[in-house]
Enzyme design. Structure first.
Site, PDB file in Angstrom:
ATOM      1  N   ASP A   1      30.527 -11.967 125.416  1.00  0.00           N
ATOM      2  CA  ASP A   1      30.548 -12.292 123.981  1.00  0.00           C
ATOM      3  C   ASP A   1      29.604 -11.367 123.217  1.00  0.00           C
ATOM      4  O   ASP A   1      28.448 -11.193 123.602  1.00  0.00           O
ATOM      5  CB  ASP A   1      30.062 -13.732 123.755  1.00  0.00           C
ATOM      6  CG  ASP A   1      31.202 -14.734 123.725  1.00  0.00           C
ATOM      7  OD1 ASP A   1      32.369 -14.301 123.739  1.00  0.00           O
ATOM      8  OD2 ASP A   1      30.918 -15.949 123.697  1.00  0.00           O
TER       9      ASP A   1
ATOM     10  N   ASP B   1      59.598 -11.494 117.673  1.00  0.00           N
ATOM     11  CA  ASP B   1      58.519 -12.173 118.400  1.00  0.00           C
ATOM     12  C   ASP B   1      59.062 -12.631 119.750  1.00  0.00           C
ATOM     13  O   ASP B   1      60.168 -13.176 119.814  1.00  0.00           O
ATOM     14  CB  ASP B   1      58.007 -13.379 117.579  1.00  0.00           C
ATOM     15  CG  ASP B   1      56.637 -13.853 118.036  1.00  0.00           C
ATOM     16  OD1 ASP B   1      56.477 -14.192 119.216  1.00  0.00           O
ATOM     17  OD2 ASP B   1      55.731 -13.901 117.184  1.00  0.00           O
TER      18      ASP B   1
ATOM     19  N   SER C   1      52.878 -16.243 122.663  1.00  0.00           N
ATOM     20  CA  SER C   1      51.818 -17.139 122.162  1.00  0.00           C
ATOM     21  C   SER C   1      52.220 -17.789 120.846  1.00  0.00           C
ATOM     22  O   SER C   1      51.575 -18.726 120.394  1.00  0.00           O
ATOM     23  CB  SER C   1      50.484 -16.395 122.005  1.00  0.00           C
ATOM     24  OG  SER C   1      50.589 -15.359 121.060  1.00  0.00           O
TER      25      SER C   1
ATOM     26  N   TYR D   1      41.303  -4.799 125.018  1.00  0.00           N
ATOM     27  CA  TYR D   1      41.975  -5.212 123.776  1.00  0.00           C
ATOM     28  C   TYR D   1      41.521  -4.335 122.602  1.00  0.00           C
ATOM     29  O   TYR D   1      42.341  -3.815 121.845  1.00  0.00           O
ATOM     30  CB  TYR D   1      41.657  -6.690 123.509  1.00  0.00           C
ATOM     31  CG  TYR D   1      42.021  -7.195 122.133  1.00  0.00           C
ATOM     32  CD1 TYR D   1      43.342  -7.532 121.814  1.00  0.00           C
ATOM     33  CD2 TYR D   1      41.049  -7.340 121.144  1.00  0.00           C
ATOM     34  CE1 TYR D   1      43.672  -8.004 120.546  1.00  0.00           C
ATOM     35  CE2 TYR D   1      41.370  -7.804 119.882  1.00  0.00           C
ATOM     36  CZ  TYR D   1      42.680  -8.139 119.583  1.00  0.00           C
ATOM     37  OH  TYR D   1      43.002  -8.595 118.319  1.00  0.00           O
TER      38      TYR D   1
ATOM     39  N   ASP E   1      60.831  -8.663 123.041  1.00  0.00           N
ATOM     40  CA  ASP E   1      59.529  -8.199 123.534  1.00  0.00           C
ATOM     41  C   ASP E   1      59.263  -6.799 122.965  1.00  0.00           C
ATOM     42  O   ASP E   1      60.131  -5.926 123.052  1.00  0.00           O
ATOM     43  CB  ASP E   1      59.588  -8.160 125.076  1.00  0.00           C
ATOM     44  CG  ASP E   1      58.227  -7.976 125.697  1.00  0.00           C
ATOM     45  OD1 ASP E   1      57.396  -7.214 125.150  1.00  0.00           O
ATOM     46  OD2 ASP E   1      57.987  -8.611 126.756  1.00  0.00           O
TER      47      ASP E   1
HETATM   48  P1  NAD Z   1      48.975 -15.049 117.659  1.00  0.00           P
HETATM   49  O1  NAD Z   1      48.857 -15.020 119.141  1.00  0.00           O
HETATM   50  O2  NAD Z   1      49.130 -16.366 116.991  1.00  0.00           O
HETATM   51  O3  NAD Z   1      50.129 -14.088 117.175  1.00  0.00           O
HETATM   52  C1  NAD Z   1      50.603 -12.990 117.942  1.00  0.00           C
HETATM   53  C2  NAD Z   1      52.115 -13.076 117.997  1.00  0.00           C
HETATM   54  O4  NAD Z   1      52.622 -11.939 118.704  1.00  0.00           O
HETATM   55  C3  NAD Z   1      52.609 -14.321 118.727  1.00  0.00           C
HETATM   56  O5  NAD Z   1      53.598 -14.980 117.954  1.00  0.00           O
HETATM   57  C4  NAD Z   1      53.186 -13.775 120.029  1.00  0.00           C
HETATM   58  O6  NAD Z   1      54.245 -14.573 120.533  1.00  0.00           O
HETATM   59  C5  NAD Z   1      53.615 -12.390 119.614  1.00  0.00           C
HETATM   60  N1  NAD Z   1      53.639 -11.448 120.743  1.00  0.00           N
HETATM   61  C6  NAD Z   1      52.690 -11.254 121.689  1.00  0.00           C
HETATM   62  N2  NAD Z   1      53.083 -10.321 122.575  1.00  0.00           N
HETATM   63  C7  NAD Z   1      54.322  -9.931 122.192  1.00  0.00           C
HETATM   64  C8  NAD Z   1      55.259  -9.015 122.719  1.00  0.00           C
HETATM   65  N3  NAD Z   1      55.020  -8.300 123.831  1.00  0.00           N
HETATM   66  N4  NAD Z   1      56.441  -8.868 122.078  1.00  0.00           N
HETATM   67  C9  NAD Z   1      56.720  -9.578 120.951  1.00  0.00           C
HETATM   68  N5  NAD Z   1      55.868 -10.459 120.413  1.00  0.00           N
HETATM   69  C10 NAD Z   1      54.677 -10.629 121.018  1.00  0.00           C
HETATM   70  O7  NAD Z   1      47.658 -14.312 117.117  1.00  0.00           O
HETATM   71  P2  NAD Z   1      47.149 -14.040 115.624  1.00  0.00           P
HETATM   72  O8  NAD Z   1      45.759 -14.515 115.569  1.00  0.00           O
HETATM   73  O9  NAD Z   1      48.139 -14.521 114.622  1.00  0.00           O
HETATM   74  O10 NAD Z   1      47.122 -12.451 115.614  1.00  0.00           O
HETATM   75  C11 NAD Z   1      47.982 -11.642 114.821  1.00  0.00           C
HETATM   76  C12 NAD Z   1      47.483 -10.219 114.856  1.00  0.00           C
HETATM   77  O11 NAD Z   1      46.184 -10.142 114.275  1.00  0.00           O
HETATM   78  C13 NAD Z   1      47.356  -9.647 116.268  1.00  0.00           C
HETATM   79  O12 NAD Z   1      47.757  -8.298 116.247  1.00  0.00           O
HETATM   80  C14 NAD Z   1      45.857  -9.746 116.540  1.00  0.00           C
HETATM   81  O13 NAD Z   1      45.440  -8.792 117.486  1.00  0.00           O
HETATM   82  C15 NAD Z   1      45.300  -9.485 115.164  1.00  0.00           C
HETATM   83  N6  NAD Z   1      43.945 -10.015 114.963  1.00  0.00           N
HETATM   84  C16 NAD Z   1      43.733 -11.365 114.953  1.00  0.00           C
HETATM   85  C17 NAD Z   1      42.434 -11.829 114.724  1.00  0.00           C
HETATM   86  C18 NAD Z   1      42.115 -13.297 114.693  1.00  0.00           C
HETATM   87  O14 NAD Z   1      40.942 -13.661 114.493  1.00  0.00           O
HETATM   88  N7  NAD Z   1      43.080 -14.200 114.842  1.00  0.00           N
HETATM   89  C19 NAD Z   1      41.363 -10.936 114.528  1.00  0.00           C
HETATM   90  C20 NAD Z   1      41.646  -9.575 114.560  1.00  0.00           C
HETATM   91  C21 NAD Z   1      42.942  -9.118 114.753  1.00  0.00           C
END
Ligand code: NAD
Length: 315
Positions: A281, A36, A40, A149, A57
């Site tokens: 939205d 990670d 975020s 996205y 990254d």
């Molecule tokens: P989050 O932002 O809390 O988690 C994402 C994590 O990825 C973070 O810890 C961030 O630091 C890390 N990250 C971002 N860019 C990075 C990079 N370039 N290199 C390494 N690490 C990186 O979000 P979340 O809600 O926990 O989402 C987790 C997954 O679920 C994501 O893939 C998101 O697209 C997917 N998702 C989430 C939702 C939702 O409602 N939360 C819905 C659909 C899909």
């Protein structure tokens, strides 16, 4: 029969969903590794039982490859992503670098190091586009990704088809609906349960962005509790969930219903204002749930648990 112990790499393991997944994998006796970049996510989200944490990254191809080569995971849960839809609209290239190229770096490393399986966090909330009243989107629906996205997530799904047919890389695609629960970031523009909980606890007012006209009950979404999302990931690891799967409840819920549920759970007086439509939205997004997921946490229970966590943690 003894259960197989995996060595699981969780990308994005310091994030909201990824960190809950780490907890569950550790509870089930698996070894857990986290990649990670903390863009975020938060280091303190990563449970202490995690064997290795690398602040890396996804765009760093050599770094990702080295981590997979050195630590030899048997499965990768690819949760790491740039998760803001509006950021992707402002910067499609930046989004694609993290979410498309970053994902390919993970899959290339998996192929090179013979990783058994990838479980990919995709989006049901964004890939299907508008879901008309009375309907629920199934995985067979045509994809209508409207943001960079969503385009990136859909592209990565198709790349996984390529890696499966060309390289035999096994994968499961989990299309999450709107996920909510403890540790969700309350500071972004998405994650309405976390945002409202935080504001209500602080005694601040909240506003309902309109679905069509100010004063309506707001957009309709399918809210799934993070514990069920984690369970879906574990079922994908076991092989109970295969292919492309919706991780959803199928229950249409308005923004106002979320606000009312939180006000009840927190027992607070709240100033709830009507706001206009937010450009971009979707009005309605509801998904057909996967029967194999079984019973899901109710919105009432999940909202109460989320509210209690925000009240106790002070985050
Ligand atoms: P989050 O932002 O809390 O988690 C994402 C994590 O990825 C973070 O810890 C961030 O630091 C890390 N990250 C971002 N860019 C990075 C990079 N370039 N290199 C390494 N690490 C990186 O979000 P979340 O809600 O926990 O989402 C987790 C997954 O679920 C994501 O893939 C998101 O697209 C997917 N998702 C989430 C939702 C939702 O409602 N939360 C819905 C659909 C899909």
């Amino acid at each position: 029969m003894t259960a197989t112990i995996h060595r699981a790499l969780v990308t994005g393991g310091a994030g909201f969903i990824g960190s809950h997944l780490c907890d569950a994998l550790l509870d089930a006796g698996h070894e857990v590794l986290v990649l990670d970049d903390l863009s975020s996510g938060h280091r303190e989200n990563v449970p202490s039982g995690v064997q290795t944490f690398r602040a890396l990254d996804l765009r760093d191809a050599a770094g990702v490859r080295a981590m997979v080569r050195d630590l030899k995971p048997t499965v990768v849960f690819h949760q790491g992503a740039q998760t803001s839809v509006s950021a992707s609209v402002r910067d499609p290239l930046g989004d694609a670098e993290a979410n498309v190229l970053g994902s390919l770096n993970v899959f290339e490393a998996c192929v090179a190091e013979n990783v058994g399986k990838v479980v990919f966090a995709s989006t049901g909330g964004a890939i299907y586009g508008e879901v008309p009243a009375g309907q629920r989107a199934t995985p067979e629906w045509p994809a209508r990704p409207l943001s960079p996205y969503a385009c990136a997530k859909y592209a990565v799904e198709r790349y996984l088809d390529f890696y499966r047919s060309e390289h035999g890389l096994s994968s499961v695609v989990l299309r999450y609906a709107n996920v909510y629960g403890p540790r969700q970031d309350p500071h972004g523009e998405a994650g309405v349960v976390a945002i409202f909980a935080k504001r209500l606890i602080a005694g601040s007012g909240i506003h309902i962005n309109a679905m069509a006209e100010p004063g309506d009950d707001g957009c309709v979404r399918d809210y799934v509790f993070v514990e069920d999302v984690v369970r879906a990931n574990l079922l994908a690891l076991q092989g109970t969930l295969e292919g492309t799967v919706n991780v959803a409840t199928g229950v249409p819920t308005t923004t106002r219903a979320i606000a009312d549920g939180l006000v009840r759970a927190l027992k607070v007086e709240a100033q709830i204002d009507a706001a206009g439509r937010r450009p971009g939205d979707l009005q309605r997004s509801v998904l057909e749930p996967t029967p194999a997921l079984g019973d899901l946490v109710s919105l009432e229970d999940g909202t109460a648990r989320t509210a209690a966590w925000f009240a106790e943690s002070g985050r």
